[in-house]
Scaffold this motif. Structure first.
Motif, PDB file in Angstrom:
ATOM      1  N   VAL A   1       0.861  -1.173   0.000  1.00 46.75           N
ATOM      2  CA  VAL A   1       0.000   0.000   0.000  1.00 46.75           C
ATOM      3  C   VAL A   1       0.904   1.232   0.000  1.00 46.75           C
ATOM      4  N   LYS A   2       0.578   2.231  -0.821  1.00 45.19           N
ATOM      5  CA  LYS A   2       1.431   3.413  -0.935  1.00 45.19           C
ATOM      6  C   LYS A   2       1.515   4.187   0.374  1.00 45.19           C
ATOM      7  N   LYS A   3       0.392   4.660   0.894  1.00 44.52           N
ATOM      8  CA  LYS A   3       0.388   5.358   2.173  1.00 44.52           C
ATOM      9  C   LYS A   3       0.058   4.348   3.192  1.00 44.52           C
ATOM     10  N   PRO A   4      -0.078   4.194   4.209  1.00 37.39           N
ATOM     11  CA  PRO A   4       0.865   3.755   5.203  1.00 37.39           C
ATOM     12  C   PRO A   4       1.751   2.641   4.648  1.00 37.39           C
ATOM     13  N   ASN A   5       2.911   2.534   5.164  1.00 35.28           N
ATOM     14  CA  ASN A   5       3.884   1.593   4.652  1.00 35.28           C
ATOM     15  C   ASN A   5       3.740   0.240   5.356  1.00 35.28           C
ATOM     16  N   PHE A   6       2.924  -0.647   4.805  1.00 32.80           N
ATOM     17  CA  PHE A   6       2.759  -2.000   5.315  1.00 32.80           C
ATOM     18  C   PHE A   6       2.166  -2.858   4.216  1.00 32.80           C
ATOM     19  N   PHE A   7       1.975  -4.122   4.494  1.00 34.49           N
ATOM     20  CA  PHE A   7       1.447  -5.052   3.504  1.00 34.49           C
ATOM     21  C   PHE A   7       0.088  -5.569   3.955  1.00 34.49           C
ATOM     22  N   ILE A   8      -0.777  -5.800   2.989  1.00 35.03           N
ATOM     23  CA  ILE A   8      -2.067  -6.431   3.285  1.00 35.03           C
ATOM     24  C   ILE A   8      -2.268  -7.576   2.313  1.00 35.03           C
TER      25      ILE A   8
ATOM     26  N   PHE B   1     -17.441   5.966  -0.174  1.00 31.41           N
ATOM     27  CA  PHE B   1     -16.057   6.413  -0.054  1.00 31.41           C
ATOM     28  C   PHE B   1     -15.177   5.287   0.489  1.00 31.41           C
ATOM     29  N   TYR B   2     -15.642   4.611   1.548  1.00 30.35           N
ATOM     30  CA  TYR B   2     -14.894   3.486   2.119  1.00 30.35           C
ATOM     31  C   TYR B   2     -14.826   2.330   1.116  1.00 30.35           C
ATOM     32  N   GLU B   3     -15.950   2.071   0.457  1.00 29.84           N
ATOM     33  CA  GLU B   3     -15.977   0.990  -0.529  1.00 29.84           C
ATOM     34  C   GLU B   3     -14.949   1.235  -1.631  1.00 29.84           C
ATOM     35  N   GLN B   4     -14.918   2.448  -2.159  1.00 29.35           N
ATOM     36  CA  GLN B   4     -13.975   2.758  -3.242  1.00 29.35           C
ATOM     37  C   GLN B   4     -12.532   2.624  -2.763  1.00 29.35           C
ATOM     38  N   ASN B   5     -12.267   3.034  -1.535  1.00 34.38           N
ATOM     39  CA  ASN B   5     -10.928   2.882  -0.974  1.00 34.38           C
ATOM     40  C   ASN B   5     -10.514   1.413  -0.940  1.00 34.38           C
TER      41      ASN B   5
ATOM     42  N   ILE C   1     -11.953   6.803  13.966  1.00 30.95           N
ATOM     43  CA  ILE C   1     -12.629   8.095  13.923  1.00 30.95           C
ATOM     44  C   ILE C   1     -12.736   8.552  12.473  1.00 30.95           C
ATOM     45  N   LYS C   2     -13.904   9.065  12.106  1.00 26.30           N
ATOM     46  CA  LYS C   2     -14.106   9.612  10.763  1.00 26.30           C
ATOM     47  C   LYS C   2     -13.378  10.953  10.682  1.00 26.30           C
ATOM     48  N   ASP C   3     -12.159  10.900  10.199  1.00 30.04           N
ATOM     49  CA  ASP C   3     -11.376  12.120  10.030  1.00 30.04           C
ATOM     50  C   ASP C   3     -10.597  12.003   8.725  1.00 30.04           C
ATOM     51  N   GLN C   4      -9.616  12.839   8.533  1.00 40.49           N
ATOM     52  CA  GLN C   4      -8.865  12.838   7.274  1.00 40.49           C
ATOM     53  C   GLN C   4      -8.061  11.558   7.072  1.00 40.49           C
ATOM     54  N   GLN C   5      -7.755  10.839   8.128  1.00 43.52           N
ATOM     55  CA  GLN C   5      -6.974   9.601   8.016  1.00 43.52           C
ATOM     56  C   GLN C   5      -7.825   8.341   8.073  1.00 43.52           C
ATOM     57  N   VAL C   6      -9.135   8.466   7.962  1.00 40.98           N
ATOM     58  CA  VAL C   6     -10.006   7.309   8.154  1.00 40.98           C
ATOM     59  C   VAL C   6      -9.652   6.162   7.203  1.00 40.98           C
ATOM     60  N   ASN C   7      -9.420   6.451   5.929  1.00 43.21           N
ATOM     61  CA  ASN C   7      -9.105   5.367   4.993  1.00 43.21           C
ATOM     62  C   ASN C   7      -7.768   4.713   5.314  1.00 43.21           C
ATOM     63  N   ASP C   8      -6.758   5.509   5.616  1.00 42.02           N
ATOM     64  CA  ASP C   8      -5.460   4.943   5.986  1.00 42.02           C
ATOM     65  C   ASP C   8      -5.580   4.104   7.255  1.00 42.02           C
ATOM     66  N   ASN C   9      -6.345   4.587   8.226  1.00 44.66           N
ATOM     67  CA  ASN C   9      -6.518   3.845   9.479  1.00 44.66           C
ATOM     68  C   ASN C   9      -7.279   2.545   9.246  1.00 44.66           C
ATOM     69  N   MET C  10      -8.258   2.560   8.354  1.00 45.49           N
ATOM     70  CA  MET C  10      -8.977   1.331   8.038  1.00 45.49           C
ATOM     71  C   MET C  10      -8.022   0.302   7.427  1.00 45.49           C
ATOM     72  N   LEU C  11      -7.148   0.745   6.534  1.00 48.62           N
ATOM     73  CA  LEU C  11      -6.193  -0.171   5.916  1.00 48.62           C
ATOM     74  C   LEU C  11      -5.192  -0.710   6.934  1.00 48.62           C
ATOM     75  N   LYS C  12      -4.783   0.110   7.876  1.00 49.32           N
ATOM     76  CA  LYS C  12      -3.883  -0.360   8.938  1.00 49.32           C
ATOM     77  C   LYS C  12      -4.565  -1.448   9.765  1.00 49.32           C
ATOM     78  N   ILE C  13      -5.833  -1.250  10.060  1.00 48.96           N
ATOM     79  CA  ILE C  13      -6.573  -2.239  10.852  1.00 48.96           C
ATOM     80  C   ILE C  13      -6.723  -3.538  10.070  1.00 48.96           C
ATOM     81  N   ILE C  14      -6.960  -3.454   8.773  1.00 48.12           N
ATOM     82  CA  ILE C  14      -7.031  -4.668   7.953  1.00 48.12           C
ATOM     83  C   ILE C  14      -5.702  -5.418   8.033  1.00 48.12           C
TER      84      ILE C  14
END
Length: 156
Positions: A8-15, A34-38, A119-132
């Motif tokens: 993943v480009k932004k945060p630096n980890f693998f899924i 928005f979440y679906e498209q991410n 939290i629904k903020d500017q980093q919500v998509n990145d945080n969702m990917l980190k949690i995945i």
């Protein structure tokens, strides 16, 4: 089982690519799309959106792996839906998503069985990917431990 990894480009980890079936439950259609498209941008293909908790609960037989669940919804609150999901299938990873930056709400979500709170903020998509990514690691560790236990019992 074949594991497909992709960076993943932004945060630096693998899924793990295409490993999970997702439900997104949010009465705000813009947020859910928005979440679906991410997720689709990260090559996840099995993503279903629901506009309310009742529709989500009625489709749990489809066995989602991860549910991103809005906290503040009409009819049934996110907490009510979370409790019912955990009664039906405690193995589903539920991530509470909320516009509230409130520690009590986050603690209650975890108390009722949520895997994490976003939290629904500017980093919500990145945080969702980190949690995945965290969920992928947990599932991998559980699989490895299960295989070790099976090997031990096969000795008897």
């Amino acid at each position: 089982m074949v594991w497909l990894w992709h960076s993943v480009k932004k945060p630096n980890f693998f899924i793990m690519e295409n490993q999970f079936k997702f439900f997104i439950v949010d009465d705000d259609v813009f947020c859910s799309r928005f979440y679906e498209q991410n997720l689709r941008n990260q090559r996840f293909t099995d993503v279903t959106c629901y506009a309310n908790g009742i529709d989500c609960l009625n489709n749990l037989h489809l066995n989602p792996d991860i549910i991103f669940l809005d906290h503040n919804m009409e009819e049934l609150s996110g907490f009510e839906v979370l409790k019912k999901i955990k009664r039906v299938n405690p193995n589903i990873y539920v991530v509470m998503v909320s516009g509230q930056d409130n520690i009590k709400t986050a603690v209650d979500a975890l108390k009722y069985g949520a895997f994490d709170y976003v939290i629904k903020d500017q980093q919500v998509n990145d945080n969702m990917l980190k949690i995945i990514g965290k969920i992928a690691k947990v599932k991998e560790a559980l699989t490895q431990n299960s295989n070790i236990i099976k090997r031990i019992f096969s000795l008897f």
